[in-house]
Design an enzyme around this catalytic site. Structure first.
Site, mmCIF file in Angstrom:
data_model
loop_
_atom_site.group_PDB
_atom_site.id
_atom_site.type_symbol
_atom_site.label_atom_id
_atom_site.label_comp_id
_atom_site.label_asym_id
_atom_site.label_seq_id
_atom_site.Cartn_x
_atom_site.Cartn_y
_atom_site.Cartn_z
ATOM 1 N N SER A 1 -9.524 -1.021 7.012
ATOM 2 C CA SER A 1 -8.976 -0.821 5.555
ATOM 3 C C SER A 1 -8.144 -1.950 5.038
ATOM 4 O O SER A 1 -7.848 -2.037 3.898
ATOM 5 C CB SER A 1 -7.809 0.532 5.696
ATOM 6 N N LYS B 1 0.684 -1.183 -0.014
ATOM 7 C CA LYS B 1 -0.011 0.101 0.064
ATOM 8 C C LYS B 1 0.949 1.363 -0.154
ATOM 9 O O LYS B 1 2.005 1.327 0.563
ATOM 10 C CB LYS B 1 -0.826 0.010 1.275
ATOM 11 N N SER C 1 -9.458 1.508 2.845
ATOM 12 C CA SER C 1 -8.602 2.226 2.354
ATOM 13 C C SER C 1 -7.519 1.401 1.377
ATOM 14 O O SER C 1 -7.143 1.908 0.454
ATOM 15 C CB SER C 1 -7.984 3.344 2.738
#
Lengths: 490, 480, 103
Positions: free
Chosen positions: A178, A79, A154
């Site tokens: 997330s 990420k 996310s």
């Protein structure tokens, strides 16, 4: 079998027996990224050259046999909130669009030591603020199961990459669901680790009290291999846990059933608003787990309804403070064509931050202000204690809790983005876990209209071993985790 | 209308640790070090960097808290103080707010009216900011100082004049140096004073709006700035106006305070507990061991010197003004055969004079206590005269060496041999017959002159006491 | 418990907060934020239902306590690496438009 279809264990066996090389494996993934990612948009940065360099180094290690680990030569993504030295780390924000850290986060450094191969950085909601990846400052990632739908957020980019076969595993980050929520929406296995189990050093923070790094992969077993490599105490992170790291994969290999385990089903998570197909899939999954020898009981987490306001108040406050360093002075975007220093601050932050980010910074600034601190921030921290106590009480009689990971399957792109409050409310199943700092695993347990359904398994602090065991045993009896979107075969 | 000043002092003192508060970067003199050479992700506020607390900083803070008679809290927490300023890389400073390390201490100061207590409200730990410099249309940031451990010491508004402020500041300064936690160099900004000043009608007990004066870089600036502000505020009230709460700077050239807009004018720091640092829980036994290892503080030492060495209070205060000086004095006394009194005279006199004139510090002194002791002894037992001793001392302090060697080289050994001196006396009297007549006629002050002449003639070697004796005798003989 | 629960956000307050947070909101943004803030703050005020007398805030119960490091010097980052990210740098300094302090 195509190379991207190999599990970590299968890939490692072929690498060690030299039937394939890491370079080949890496090229196979890079090729898929090149072909499929223009539609899926899971990557912000693809570091192809660097990846091939790392692959060649891995091949060298495998050849000499020195320091070979289960992850050696395996291509992964991270990420874009994990600092990677010399590689753009943007948090999907314009304010960091060209920011290259001069140091690696500890988790990345640990993976470097295993000689795994970093393919690139994944898209996310800007700074982690969102539940759909629609708040990315660059573009929205598509759900590989249906490109009109969100992948969740996310860590949407990470989940999509794993689901579409664009990485063998990914490092995601979970602050308020997330990792788990996108894992659920994309049909992959994702672990939110115990707060402090994996070092946060180098993780660009959203909510310092909640942020955790966790692996996303195609099975609980694969997740366990990654966890072993990245977990552990880090003297650079004062909040990192000192307890030793278990060899989770060994436990899973030895596991035969779930006899002796008691799983709680919190009634507050199975209320109105829960999609009927999600509910049905969960019930079936629970039965599956019972058939493996576990006992299921109903429990109550009475303060569940307060989890979202508590979570968001603390998030607003800490995020407003964590994002103060983006000021155009030492790194990142800097708007210098204004009138003096104040303009640098104002114009940089106005241009660099998206609307949701600005909204949250403002709310946080407000919540911490003199006169409002007690009513908002302090109050939230007190109710948080009550929520933690709910879990502590439940775990006195259960080894784990099982709930859906979201009330519905993935929603359409654009469906919730206009009303921030609507978006916040979709986090109802996941945020309480972050408030308590406990770990939780998300595993695929069904499909509804072609979209995956996720089951969440929560446990007390440092119970990753138990959660992975439950997930692994469940996956030994079911094949939801082996279903793939159609682009898998492209 | 008489106005009474109400003053509190906030002191920021850099702690003498090797590394910074939350990272391992070296603590350096930010005035001389190359800019941005002692930095890392933590102290430059890089995204994702995390703080780790320096144990030594905590130890030094506890030392100060104990020396100031504070209650040391076994549980304290760190907090973020949020504001925007270019020398603050994270956009917040890690400090302490609720639950600081120590509270409720006091310092006693001597005023004209007697001894007074200045209460210490709190002592807490925080990190320093970077340094800004300016030229033309730009400002320049150096982060070497960012993250240096800082101790903040805050008093209650107990002071009522700039004299009291100075007395407090001087005493605190000495204590911090004594404890070895701060080097005390105000010019380098290693210790910084801020005065919170308000005035009120004499006799009232309400607290009026106060202003904060920063950048007071010397004791002089501290007293002058305070005095000016007292005057300024009194004038405002006298003319019916209102004092505004603001942050002020002090201009030493003009002697005036001025408004400093530019820092966060709304003082809303939005403090909240620092999530990256767990609570600091202290072991009682650790605190006790620190207490036991505290050095003797200035006040106690002064009293002891007065008693033990029979010194006058003035002398004792001078010798204890610095711990290194006091230790040096005691070492010399211990190694010397002479009494403490002559040692004290030498120290307070010639030695201090040398330090002041040369601008040197105790750290720069290379003269060993043994050598100094030996030198003093040689004067006491008349091997050399007092004057010769001064010469030797000056040489030792400037260029080092060995006292006996220097005495030999310069031929300074004092002579008490009567026949030698008698010869010199006779020569002086023979060469100066008119002065002899004047003396015999009544001008007795010439005796000193005659003695001086002998000293000159013998290059300071003649023992002055013996010279005097023989001179008087010789002059009396001439009377007849 | 504070009684400031039915807080009303207006444009003036939004502008003040924006200034504190160094955000220069456009007129449209300001207008949009006001009702959104009101909604969100009204929603979170549900917490006032919960009795938290004698409940300690969660930040005091950390898994870790007193984590410290020894006072040892570690190598610093090379200056040019640090400055390579700076929007403007000169002679080893980070450069910004002049900070003004009025005399």
């Amino acid at each position: 079998m195509d190379l991207h279809e190999l599990s970590l264990q299968q890939a490692q066996e072929l690498l060690r027996s030299r039937k394939i090389s890491s370079e080949e494996l890496t090229r196979a993934y890079l090729d898929r990224v090149q072909r499929l990612d223009p539609q899926i948009k899971s990557y912000v940065t693809v570091s192809g050259e660097l990846a091939l360099e790392q692959a060649r180094e891995a091949d060298q290690r495998i050849r000499t046999g020195e320091g070979s680990t289960p992850l050696t030569g395996i291509p992964y993504s991270a990420k874009d909130s994990l600092s990677t030295r010399g590689i753009n780390t943007t948090c999907s924000s314009k304010i960091l669009a060209n920011y290259k850290p001069f140091y690696d986060s500890t988790a990345i450094r640990k993976l470097k030591l295993t000689n795994s191969v970093l393919l690139g950085k994944n898209n996310m909601d800007e700074f982690g603020m969102g539940s759909s990846t629609e708040n990315s400052g660059f573009f929205t990632t598509r759900n590989p199961w249906n490109f009109d739908y969100v992948p969740g957020g996310s860590s949407g980019g990470s989940a999509a990459a794993v689901a579409a076969g664009l990485a063998a595993f990914s490092l995601g980050e979970d602050t308020g669901g997330s990792v788990r929520m996108p894992a659920g929406f994309c049909g992959v296995t994702g672990l939110k680790t115990t707060y402090g189990r994996v070092s946060r050093y180098g993780l660009i923070p959203l909510v310092s009290s909640f942020d955790t790094i966790g692996p996303m992969a195609r099975s609980a077993y694969d997740v366990s291999l990654v966890l072993e490599a990245i977990a552990g105490h880090d003297p650079k992170d004062s909040t990192s846990r000192i307890e030793p790291v278990q060899i989770y994969s060994e436990t899973l290999k030895k596991s035969e059933n779930l006899r002796g385990l008691r799983v709680g089903i919190p009634k507050e998570y199975f209320v109105e608003g829960l999609d009927s197909e999600v509910d049905a899939s969960l019930r079936t999954a629970i039965k599956q787990i019972e058939s493996l020898g576990a006992e299921a009981v109903e429990v109550s987490l009475p303060h569940t309804q307060y989890a979202i306001p508590v979570y968001y108040l603390i998030l607003f406050a800490e995020a407003s403070s964590n994002l103060a360093k983006y000021d155009g002075i030492r790194f990142g975007l800097s708007e210098r064509d204004g009138d003096g220093l104040l303009d640098v601050y104002l114009k940089t932050r106005e241009t660099g931050f998206g609307a949701e980010t600005k909204r949250r910074i403002m709310l946080g600034t407000f919540a911490l202000s003199a006169g409002y601190y007690d009513a908002y921030y302090l109050k939230a921290q007190k109710v948080r204690t009550l929520i933690r106590q709910d879990f502590q009480k439940a775990f006195e009689t259960c080894d784990a809790l099982i709930t859906p990971v979201a009330p519905t399957t993935a929603f359409r792109i654009g469906e919730k983005i206009t009303n921030p409050l609507d978006m916040y409310l979709s986090d109802v199943h996941v945020v309480a876990v972050n408030l308590a700092g406990i770990p939780a695993l998300s595993v695929p347990c069904g499909l509804s209209n072609g979209l995956p359904i996720g089951m969440q398994i929560m446990g007390p602090h440092l119970s990753e071993e138990t959660l992975l065991r439950i997930g692994h045993m469940y996956q030994s009896q079911t094949d939801w985790h082996m279903k793939h979107p159609s682009c898998w075969n492209d | 209308m008489k106005y009474e000043p109400v003053i509190g002092l906030e002191v920021h003192a850099e702690l003498l640790t090797k590394s910074k508060m939350f990272c391992g970067c070296q603590v350096v003199d930010s005035i001389t070090a190359k800019p941005n050479h002692y930095i890392c992700p933590v102290c430059t506020g890089q995204p994702g960097a995390l703080p780790v607390l320096n144990k030594k900083a905590v130890e030094l803070a506890i030392r100060v808290g104990l020396a100031l008679g504070c209650e040391i809290h076994t549980e304290s927490i760190f907090a973020r103080k949020n504001y925007f300023y270019p020398d603050l890389p994270k956009g917040y400073q890690i400090s302490q707010y609720d639950q600081p390390l120590a509270t409720d201490g006091n310092i006693q100061i001597e005023t004209e009216a007697g001894i007074k207590d200045v209460r210490i409200r709190r002592v807490h730990l925080e990190e320093d900011t970077g340094k800004l410099s300016h030229a033309d249309g730009n400002s320049f940031i150096d982060y070497n100082r960012s993250g240096v451990p800082l101790l903040e010491i805050v008093t209650e508004p107990d002071m009522r004049s700039s004299e009291e402020v100075k007395a407090y500041a001087t005493k605190l300064h000495a204590i911090l140096r004594y404890l070895g936690v701060n080097s005390g160099n105000m010019e380098k900004g290693v210790i910084r004073f801020e005065a919170n000043v308000s005035v009120r009608e004499a006799g009232s007990d309400q607290l009026n709006t106060r202003t904060e004066i920063k950048n007071l870089n010397s004791f002089r600036a501290l007293t002058q700035g305070t005095d000016y502000e007292i005057w300024r505020q009194s004038e405002i009230y006298a003319s019916g106006g209102m004092v505004e709460q603001e942050t002020l700077g002090f201009n030493e050239a003009t002697g005036k305070t001025y408004s400093q807009r530019g820092k966060e004018s709304a003082h809303d720091y939005r403090y909240f507990p620092e999530p990256d640092l767990p609570p600091l829980v202290l072991d009682r036994s650790w605190i006790d061991s620190i207490r036991e290892s505290l050095p003797e503080l200035p006040e106690t030492k002064t009293s002891r010197f007065i008693e033990q060495y029979e010194l006058k209070p003035q002398e004792a205060r001078l010798l204890t003004s610095e711990k290194a000086l006091a230790d040096y004095f005691e070492a010399v006394v211990a190694k010397s055969k002479s009494q403490a009194k002559p040692v004290s005279s030498w120290m307070a006199g010639e030695f201090m004079r040398y330090l002041n004139d040369s601008g040197k510090n105790m750290e720069d002194v290379t003269l060993s206590s043994e050598s100094f002791a030996r030198l003093i002894d040689m004067v006491t037992d008349k091997t050399i005269s007092g004057n010769a001793g001064k010469t030797v001392l000056a040489e030792l302090l400037k260029n080092g060496g060995d006292p006996a060697q220097i005495i030999k080289e310069k031929g300074l050994a004092q002579v008490s041999d009567e026949s030698f001196i008698q010869e010199a006396v006779m020569k002086v009297l023979n060469d100066n017959s008119s002065e002899v007549e004047k003396y015999l006629a009544g001008k007795e002050t010439l005796l000193q002159w005659f003695i001086g002449q002998v000293a000159r003639a013998t290059k300071g070697k003649a023992d002055p006491n013996v010279t005097k004796e023989l001179m008087i005798k010789a002059l009396e003989e001439r009377r007849n | 418990m504070s009684k400031k629960t039915k807080i009303q956000i207006d444009e003036k307050l939004v502008k003040e907060i924006a200034s504190l947070a160094r955000l220069a909101l456009s007129k449209d943004e300001t207008e949009l934020f006001v009702p959104q803030f009101n909604d969100i703050l009204n929603y979170v005020s549900i917490l006032n239902e919960v009795d938290t007398d004698n409940v300690p805030p969660a930040y005091l119960s950390s898994a870790n306590q007193s984590v410290t490091r020894e006072d040892l010097i570690e190598e610093s980052v090379p200056t040019d690496e640090f400055l390579s990210n700076a929007p403007q740098a000169k002679d080893d300094y980070v450069v910004i438009p002049r900070v003004h302090i009025e005399q």
